[in-house]
Design an enzyme around this catalytic site. Sequence first.
Site, mmCIF file in Angstrom:
data_model
loop_
_atom_site.group_PDB
_atom_site.id
_atom_site.type_symbol
_atom_site.label_atom_id
_atom_site.label_comp_id
_atom_site.label_asym_id
_atom_site.label_seq_id
_atom_site.Cartn_x
_atom_site.Cartn_y
_atom_site.Cartn_z
ATOM 1 N N LYS A 263 0.833 -1.196 0.000
ATOM 2 C CA LYS A 263 0.000 0.000 0.000
ATOM 3 C C LYS A 263 0.869 1.247 0.000
ATOM 4 O O LYS A 263 0.528 2.257 -0.570
ATOM 5 C CB LYS A 263 -0.888 0.020 1.249
ATOM 6 N N ARG A 264 1.985 1.153 0.700
ATOM 7 C CA ARG A 264 2.869 2.322 0.813
ATOM 8 C C ARG A 264 3.520 2.676 -0.520
ATOM 9 O O ARG A 264 4.041 3.775 -0.682
ATOM 10 C CB ARG A 264 3.937 2.072 1.875
#
Length: 549
Positions: A263-264
Amino acid sequence: MSVRVRFAPSPTGPLHMGGVRTALFNYLFARKHDGVMILRIEDTDQGRFVPGAEEYIMESLEWCGIYIDEGIREGGAYGPYRQSDRKHLYKQYADELLENGWAYYAFDSAEDLESMRKDFESRKETFSYDNQNRKILRNSLTLPENEVNRLLTSGENYVIRFKMPENEEIVMFDLIRGEVRVNTNTLDDKVLFKSDGMPTYHLANVVDDHLMEITHVIRGEEWLPSMPLHVMLYRAFGWTVTMPEFAHLPLILKPSGNGKLSKRDGDKLGFPVFPINWNNPETGEVYSGYREAGYFNDAFVNILALLGWNDGTDKEIYTMEELVDAFSLERVGTSGSRFDPDKAKWFNHQYMLMKSDEEIAELFINAEGTRLKAQGKAEGAEPAPGLTWGHKAQVMDMEWEKVVKIISLVKERAEFVKDLWSQAWFFFEAPVSYDETTIKKRWTPEIPSILELITSLLTPYLSPEPCVLSPEPCAPGSSPGQALSPQDYETLIKGHIAANNLNMGQVMNILRLCLVGSPMGPGVFDIMALLGPDEVVARIERAVGAIVP
Ligand code: GLU
């Protein structure tokens, strides 16, 4: 027994594209087997709950065309479908395990465990609450019964842990990976229930899969390490006969192939990792999604389907129906699947080409990058029945067929609808500057007279009252000149070039420069046919006046 699968996200933030792929594979499997697709919200970890995440998940699935049969919105006979609404259900199952000896109370404080951890570290060992260490910790296996009762009644904080058997080989089967074996000595005694009255993921997940009569658990590889515990829980409850089959999907890797796409990574690597934009309610930050980046939903689904699955042929383009038809868990691979952002764009481009010119024209007219003037909205004019002027397709009503034609000429040059304007603007606006390199290379002193002769070829086709395509609509009764086809222009102009022994390359490049301002765009004669003779002549004359070589 009919197939029942579930997608069970935790509403802790936006859904990663890997999560959407999990949902998609569940959906394809359900449809393929005429089964039921369930959306279960796993929100037992209240500390990680993020407002808006549930809605985000449902909107993302809807955008992808992944339809839910049973869920928090749809309802169903096995509800409720949100774990926090099922809170009252889980305690009895934890109690059952305590009673039959598959679980125990643990009273260790966070500080006790931390100091134990440090102690292990100092000996270069890793601490885990496992079937050995539990013998030296503060739990109902080591404490006398009356002390346990005293702690429980005095309101002491406790957790209920699973009692993993010692030195037992668990043999499991995964539909994608085949046989998986794990020795219980390598596993720890996971927490199943906390004194705040909430179950942990493991207990709630297994109890719900059982109660909801899930037949196949299809989820990401990151849950493979939980499979032995889950299989043991089925055994502890005596539910092995109806235990679902498991299938753990391979990871989606970063484009470099190094590590899981997380997600990062969103936006950092230059492409979205989320299906649709996510507005972080806490920070106000916006994380970009495929929808807003201009991807077609069917292209996005196609991209996801091929991350870890193929049908064994070279076929790459699939509709949802074709995917349902072709999908099988047996053809899902075990190794991580590298995400290729360029290939993703290629897919979108293929979908652009496959869609009708009318469909793309409609999207083009309404796209953010498109700067169409309010053509057709003449003073006092009434919109067509059922439409309003705010609807750009209607604003363009007069030129609709032209727009469709323009799209047919330029759509192969763009990957996204939002990029079409940069390929098509000169059909709507005359150029205001001219490419220096072309001028230097091609603009010789005799060019103005050559262009004059060419415009004179078009004189017979000009409208009596000059009318240009932009920016104002044509006056009633006038037209942008007589309609000539690309072939008409070709015959006229090429004939003239040949008859006068002119340099074909030079004249064609100069004509393009006058009409477009730069060496880009589809065929010159196609452009001319769409602009009409009035606008062609006007642009040539303007260029001759403006270009000072
Ligand atoms: N709630 C888990 C998640 O967030 C579900 C894992 C599973 O499918 O068992 O992915």
